[in-house]
Design a protein around this motif. Structure first.
Motif, PDB file in Angstrom:
ATOM      1  N   THR A   1      -4.800   9.512   2.257  1.00 62.63           N
ATOM      2  CA  THR A   1      -4.247   8.334   1.601  1.00 62.63           C
ATOM      3  C   THR A   1      -3.006   7.874   2.355  1.00 62.63           C
ATOM      4  N   MET A   2      -2.286   6.912   1.801  1.00 64.08           N
ATOM      5  CA  MET A   2      -1.088   6.409   2.471  1.00 64.08           C
ATOM      6  C   MET A   2      -0.066   7.523   2.701  1.00 64.08           C
ATOM      7  N   LYS A   3       0.038   8.445   1.775  1.00 68.34           N
ATOM      8  CA  LYS A   3       1.037   9.510   1.943  1.00 68.34           C
ATOM      9  C   LYS A   3       0.743  10.387   3.150  1.00 68.34           C
ATOM     10  N   ASP A   4      -0.490  10.418   3.590  1.00 69.06           N
ATOM     11  CA  ASP A   4      -0.870  11.242   4.740  1.00 69.06           C
ATOM     12  C   ASP A   4      -0.761  10.487   6.060  1.00 69.06           C
ATOM     13  N   ASN A   5      -0.456   9.212   6.017  1.00 68.94           N
ATOM     14  CA  ASN A   5      -0.528   8.386   7.222  1.00 68.94           C
ATOM     15  C   ASN A   5       0.756   7.616   7.516  1.00 68.94           C
TER      16      ASN A   5
ATOM     17  N   MET B   1       0.832  -1.208   0.000  1.00 70.77           N
ATOM     18  CA  MET B   1       0.000   0.000   0.000  1.00 70.77           C
ATOM     19  C   MET B   1       0.865   1.255   0.000  1.00 70.77           C
ATOM     20  N   ALA B   2       1.980   1.215   0.734  1.00 72.58           N
ATOM     21  CA  ALA B   2       2.889   2.356   0.737  1.00 72.58           C
ATOM     22  C   ALA B   2       3.559   2.507  -0.625  1.00 72.58           C
ATOM     23  N   SER B   3       3.947   1.388  -1.218  1.00 74.80           N
ATOM     24  CA  SER B   3       4.674   1.423  -2.491  1.00 74.80           C
ATOM     25  C   SER B   3       3.822   1.933  -3.641  1.00 74.80           C
ATOM     26  N   THR B   4       2.505   1.736  -3.572  1.00 72.56           N
ATOM     27  CA  THR B   4       1.621   2.203  -4.640  1.00 72.56           C
ATOM     28  C   THR B   4       0.840   3.461  -4.253  1.00 72.56           C
ATOM     29  N   ARG B   5       1.144   4.014  -3.091  1.00 72.55           N
ATOM     30  CA  ARG B   5       0.439   5.205  -2.588  1.00 72.55           C
ATOM     31  C   ARG B   5      -1.067   4.956  -2.600  1.00 72.55           C
ATOM     32  N   ALA B   6      -1.484   3.857  -1.996  1.00 71.70           N
ATOM     33  CA  ALA B   6      -2.885   3.433  -2.016  1.00 71.70           C
ATOM     34  C   ALA B   6      -3.768   4.382  -1.212  1.00 71.70           C
ATOM     35  N   SER B   7      -5.057   4.285  -1.485  1.00 71.74           N
ATOM     36  CA  SER B   7      -6.036   5.016  -0.668  1.00 71.74           C
ATOM     37  C   SER B   7      -7.226   4.098  -0.450  1.00 71.74           C
ATOM     38  N   GLY B   8      -8.432   4.529  -0.801  1.00 75.56           N
ATOM     39  CA  GLY B   8      -9.581   3.654  -0.613  1.00 75.56           C
ATOM     40  C   GLY B   8     -10.786   4.370  -0.066  1.00 75.56           C
TER      41      GLY B   8
ATOM     42  N   THR C   1      10.830   0.986  -7.096  1.00 77.42           N
ATOM     43  CA  THR C   1      11.828   1.320  -8.120  1.00 77.42           C
ATOM     44  C   THR C   1      13.009   2.110  -7.564  1.00 77.42           C
ATOM     45  N   LEU C   2      12.886   2.648  -6.354  1.00 75.72           N
ATOM     46  CA  LEU C   2      13.955   3.455  -5.757  1.00 75.72           C
ATOM     47  C   LEU C   2      14.566   2.791  -4.529  1.00 75.72           C
ATOM     48  N   GLY C   3      13.890   1.853  -3.935  1.00 71.69           N
ATOM     49  CA  GLY C   3      14.354   1.170  -2.742  1.00 71.69           C
ATOM     50  C   GLY C   3      13.281   0.202  -2.282  1.00 71.69           C
ATOM     51  N   ILE C   4      13.641  -0.683  -1.363  1.00 72.49           N
ATOM     52  CA  ILE C   4      12.687  -1.681  -0.866  1.00 72.49           C
ATOM     53  C   ILE C   4      12.372  -1.387   0.590  1.00 72.49           C
ATOM     54  N   ILE C   5      11.088  -1.234   0.893  1.00 70.14           N
ATOM     55  CA  ILE C   5      10.642  -0.899   2.242  1.00 70.14           C
ATOM     56  C   ILE C   5      10.801  -2.109   3.155  1.00 70.14           C
ATOM     57  N   SER C   6      11.480  -1.900   4.299  1.00 72.76           N
ATOM     58  CA  SER C   6      11.636  -3.001   5.261  1.00 72.76           C
ATOM     59  C   SER C   6      11.002  -2.696   6.611  1.00 72.76           C
TER      60      SER C   6
ATOM     61  N   LEU D   1      12.285  12.626   2.272  1.00 69.66           N
ATOM     62  CA  LEU D   1      12.552  11.329   1.664  1.00 69.66           C
ATOM     63  C   LEU D   1      11.395  10.359   1.847  1.00 69.66           C
ATOM     64  N   THR D   2      10.643  10.522   2.935  1.00 74.95           N
ATOM     65  CA  THR D   2       9.521   9.610   3.169  1.00 74.95           C
ATOM     66  C   THR D   2       8.562   9.618   1.986  1.00 74.95           C
ATOM     67  N   HIS D   3       8.172  10.809   1.574  1.00 73.08           N
ATOM     68  CA  HIS D   3       7.204  10.889   0.479  1.00 73.08           C
ATOM     69  C   HIS D   3       7.826  10.564  -0.877  1.00 73.08           C
ATOM     70  N   LEU D   4       9.134  10.613  -0.986  1.00 66.65           N
ATOM     71  CA  LEU D   4       9.783  10.199  -2.226  1.00 66.65           C
ATOM     72  C   LEU D   4       9.582   8.707  -2.468  1.00 66.65           C
TER      73      LEU D   4
END
Length: 470
Positions: A169-173, A154-161, A212-217, A202-205
């Motif tokens: 959306t995910m960018k706000d949370n 969800m973070a990687s695709t900037r999901a909402s719903g 494509t820029l890094g893998i979330i762990s 960098l978070t929102h980047l």
């Protein structure tokens, strides 16, 4: 509906075999190369062709991710992160082959700070599992894309719903991320503080970068308190325009609706059949209000007056948890319900988003377009923020029908862009919508994205062939 990854080349056979040999030595049985498992980690939910990886690694720790990336970087082999596979634009395909890192076993909730309304989790935690864990503490995570997706995905695709109209959306949370870079090193993008002016954001980047820029762990999330009172309602309308106009008026009036979802008549018919409901088969709004009992009563009364002005009928309220769950489950099952309208056809789901003032116009024109080309495509949407989805049912063996579907998809995006909107409100770019990125944002913006990609992933090993057009 074609896409191109012409600039991508598979790694040399010697490089790939070297990487897999090194991964086998490091991971043993957690490295899988069987065809069945590889195909399960490719994209199969839309018209995009399946492109499986050459191997799958089941990661359990951040160190596992680092070691996979380091080995693959050494051999110049692509790395594709995988959550639960619910993405809709080919984000988990492997067009140049490579190694898929399956993150589902990284599903630990590392810390919950109830007093600060935040938590720290691994990327494989799903939204349902997180909310089940939080319930006894009176907290919840509000982003609900429908599918029980992984939070990392969800973070990687900037999901909402469905809750985005109130909770964002995910960018706000997301407060902070831990990222494994293309060289296997780790960066942390923020802290648990609710705001910061320290350096680049960098978070929102990385939110919406689709791996494509890094893998979330690791992810630090904002949480909310469970509302004292929740009421859901269904309101039928004579026309789609009336339902959209009621939505626009409600938002402009400032009614704090938590959820407001549009189902056109075709979608209501599908949901009735699939979920065994008896809703009037006319355009429908599903709503939910959160707050105190007094707040909820006032909000629902205000919306009721707006609905009457726009041709809406009476509300059917659901205040018991089990009734609300049944209503919203029917909404979440909309994709599967649509498939029942034409057994054997391929369902092609797509979304656009427009400014709220243009919503009614965009939906009405889209319905007319579908009628003209003779395609079955129910419409459902998170209309409180101008986002709606079309789920076309297409016979992929019929060239004429495929051509008509392709033309419709192009016109849908063109229509949204002409109204000041976007080609995707929440599905992401992936492979499927690369061709629209430059039209929407301009060549200069795409060039800036290319520069970021080259700086952070100079050998193009992180989920290549996604977002940026070849």
């Amino acid at each position: 509906m074609a896409f191109s990854n012409a600039a991508l080349t598979r790694p040399a056979a010697s490089a790939l075999s070297g990487a897999i040999e090194a991964l086998a030595a490091r991971f043993g049985n957690n490295l899988i190369t069987s065809q069945a498992v590889r195909e399960q980690h490719a994209h199969t939910t839309t018209w995009l062709p399946m492109q499986p990886p050459d191997a799958v690694v089941m990661a359990r720790t951040t160190e596992d991710i680092q070691d996979v990336v380091r080995i693959c970087a050494k051999h110049r082999v692509p790395v594709i992160p995988f959550g639960t596979g619910t993405s809709l634009e080919g984000q988990v395909n492997a067009p140049a082959g490579g190694v898929c890192i399956d993150l589902r076993e990284m599903n630990r909730i590392l810390a919950v700070h109830a007093d600060d309304l935040d938590c720290v989790i691994e990327p494989g935690v799903t939204r349902k599992a997180l909310n089940e864990h939080l319930r006894d503490q009176g907290l919840f995570f509000p982003i609900d894309p429908g599918a029980d997706a992984s939070i990392g995905g969800m973070a990687s695709t900037r999901a909402s719903g469905t809750n985005a109209v109130r909770y964002g959306t995910m960018k706000d949370n997301i407060l902070a991320l831990k990222i494994v870079r293309a060289d296997g090193e780790i960066i942390t993008t923020g802290t648990r503080a609710k705001k910061s002016s320290a350096g680049y954001d960098l978070t929102h980047l990385f939110i919406g970068a689709e791996g494509t820029l890094g893998i979330i762990s690791e992810i630090t999330l904002k949480l909310r308190g469970i509302p004292q009172s929740i009421a859901a309602g269904a309101c039928s309308f004579e026309t789609v325009k009336g339902a959209c106009d009621a939505t626009i008026l409600a938002i402009q009036t400032g009614i704090p609706v938590a959820r407001i979802e549009l189902l056109n008549a075709a979608q209501v018919k599908a949901c009735n059949a699939y979920s065994k409901l008896t809703l009037p088969e006319t355009p429908l709004l599903l709503l939910e209000f959160h707050g105190t009992e007094a707040d909820v009563a006032e909000q629902s009364a205000m919306f009721g007056e707006i609905a009457k002005e726009c041709g809406g009928g009476g509300f059917e309220w659901a205040t018991r948890p089990e009734d609300r769950t049944r209503l919203w489950q029917a909404r979440h099952d909309a994709y599967w319900a649509v498939r029942g309208l034409r057994p054997g056809a391929q369902a092609v789901a797509t979304d656009v988003c427009v400014p709220i003032s243009r919503l009614a116009e965009c939906v009405v024109e889209t319905e007319k377009d579908l009628e003209t080309v003779g395609l079955i495509s129910p419409i459902v949407g998170h209309v409180g923020d101008g986002n709606f989805h079309c789920s076309m049912l297409v016979d992929v063996s019929d060239p004429d029908e495929m051509q008509r579907a392709d033309g419709f998809l192009h016109r849908l995006v063109e229509r949204a862009l002409a109204m000041g909107g976007t080609c995707t409100g929440e599905h992401g770019i992936g492979q499927g919508k690369q061709q629209y990125l430059e039209t929407e944002l301009g060549p200069e913006a795409v060039q800036a994205m290319r520069a970021l990609k080259a700086a952070l992933d100079p050998h193009n090993i992180l989920n290549p062939g996604k977002i940026l057009p070849s």
